[in-house]
Design an enzyme around this catalytic site. Sequence first.
Site, mmCIF file in Angstrom:
data_model
loop_
_atom_site.group_PDB
_atom_site.id
_atom_site.type_symbol
_atom_site.label_atom_id
_atom_site.label_comp_id
_atom_site.label_asym_id
_atom_site.label_seq_id
_atom_site.Cartn_x
_atom_site.Cartn_y
_atom_site.Cartn_z
ATOM 1 N N LYS A 13 0.832 -1.217 0.000
ATOM 2 C CA LYS A 13 0.000 0.000 0.000
ATOM 3 C C LYS A 13 0.862 1.262 0.000
ATOM 4 C CE LYS A 13 -1.932 -0.668 4.052
ATOM 5 N NZ LYS A 13 -1.318 -1.875 4.593
ATOM 6 N N ARG A 88 -8.217 1.333 10.118
ATOM 7 C CA ARG A 88 -7.807 -0.047 10.367
ATOM 8 C C ARG A 88 -8.779 -0.764 11.285
ATOM 9 N NH1 ARG A 88 -1.879 0.746 9.347
ATOM 10 N NH2 ARG A 88 -0.782 -1.210 9.625
ATOM 11 N N ARG A 127 12.420 -6.647 4.653
ATOM 12 C CA ARG A 127 12.401 -5.197 4.473
ATOM 13 C C ARG A 127 13.447 -4.526 5.362
ATOM 14 N NH1 ARG A 127 6.609 -2.358 4.718
ATOM 15 N NH2 ARG A 127 6.722 -2.729 6.960
ATOM 16 N N ARG A 160 12.922 -2.521 10.770
ATOM 17 C CA ARG A 160 11.919 -1.959 11.685
ATOM 18 C C ARG A 160 11.646 -2.982 12.793
ATOM 19 N NH1 ARG A 160 6.929 0.172 7.999
ATOM 20 N NH2 ARG A 160 5.773 -0.779 9.693
ATOM 21 N N ARG A 171 0.979 -8.603 13.900
ATOM 22 C CA ARG A 171 0.336 -7.638 12.990
ATOM 23 C C ARG A 171 -0.665 -8.343 12.075
ATOM 24 N NH1 ARG A 171 5.373 -5.076 10.338
ATOM 25 N NH2 ARG A 171 4.022 -3.535 9.346
HETATM 26 P P1 AMP Z 1 2.115 0.608 8.996
HETATM 27 O O1 AMP Z 1 3.377 1.272 8.608
HETATM 28 O O2 AMP Z 1 0.901 1.168 8.298
HETATM 29 O O3 AMP Z 1 2.182 -0.898 8.894
HETATM 30 O O4 AMP Z 1 1.880 0.934 10.555
HETATM 31 C C1 AMP Z 1 2.835 0.582 11.533
HETATM 32 C C2 AMP Z 1 2.182 0.523 12.895
HETATM 33 O O5 AMP Z 1 1.625 1.798 13.233
HETATM 34 C C3 AMP Z 1 1.016 -0.447 13.034
HETATM 35 O O6 AMP Z 1 1.440 -1.777 13.269
HETATM 36 C C4 AMP Z 1 0.276 0.151 14.224
HETATM 37 O O7 AMP Z 1 0.934 -0.135 15.441
HETATM 38 C C5 AMP Z 1 0.409 1.637 13.963
HETATM 39 N N1 AMP Z 1 -0.707 2.131 13.120
HETATM 40 C C6 AMP Z 1 -0.641 2.605 11.848
HETATM 41 N N2 AMP Z 1 -1.848 2.957 11.393
HETATM 42 C C7 AMP Z 1 -2.722 2.689 12.406
HETATM 43 C C8 AMP Z 1 -4.122 2.819 12.548
HETATM 44 N N3 AMP Z 1 -4.888 3.286 11.543
HETATM 45 N N4 AMP Z 1 -4.682 2.440 13.731
HETATM 46 C C9 AMP Z 1 -3.927 1.988 14.747
HETATM 47 N N5 AMP Z 1 -2.602 1.821 14.673
HETATM 48 C C10 AMP Z 1 -1.996 2.178 13.510
#
Ligand code: AMP
Length: 218
Positions: A13, A88, A127, A160, A171
Amino acid sequence: MRVVFLGAPGVGKGTQAERVVAHYQIAKISTGDLLRAAVRNKTSLGLEAKGHMDEGRLVPDSVVIGLVKEKLTEIPKPKEFILDGFPRTVPQAEALAEVLDGKGIPLDRVINFRVSREEIIKRLSGRRSCPKCQATYHIDFAPPKSDDSCDRCGEILVQRSDDQREAIEMRLKVYEEQTAPLISFYEQRRLLSHLNGAESVEDVYQELMRTLSVYQTA
Ligand code: AMP
């Protein structure tokens, strides 16, 4: 164009959102990026979010909803954006609908990126990213030119903390339990398009552009 990119972590994404916003010159609101920046800058939001993120859990809805509302008022063309990684959860999706309806700018489309679990694990565990300029790499699919340093700025690349095996499993579990219900949420509202995210970055991008071309910006 007002679009949500939906899908499990690692479906691509963020990569596709980067390309689409560069093409259309519109804003990208990525809650993951915003939260990581808050963690780096050690803001109170970052301190609250860090523990949840490191374990692969979601940051509380109230925190993330507040963050997105704030961003929506800041972007230069508030009527056009891609939301990457938000919503989410169902409460986040309901809050988003309320905010956008209140502004008279409902969503045009939600794109659901589909990739197999096996492929996601391969993508996330390989990654690497640059802690200085945030460039991202993959040890097999997009390796840096030199072993472990950033092509752009030379910094040593890092993994990360939430791309480590245990956090990836968490996740994916969180995705199944809390985010996957958004597929039927948006299907019921006739907003959903599915996209096969397993193809190459270029092929996915071409398919995405075809899907989005009907929502051209003014
Ligand atoms: P991402 O880079 O989008 O995979 O986000 C990394 C982390 O940020 C996720 O595993 C969550 O801990 C937090 N996070 C990102 N977006 C959200 C969201 N919309 N709601 C809650 N936590 C989020």
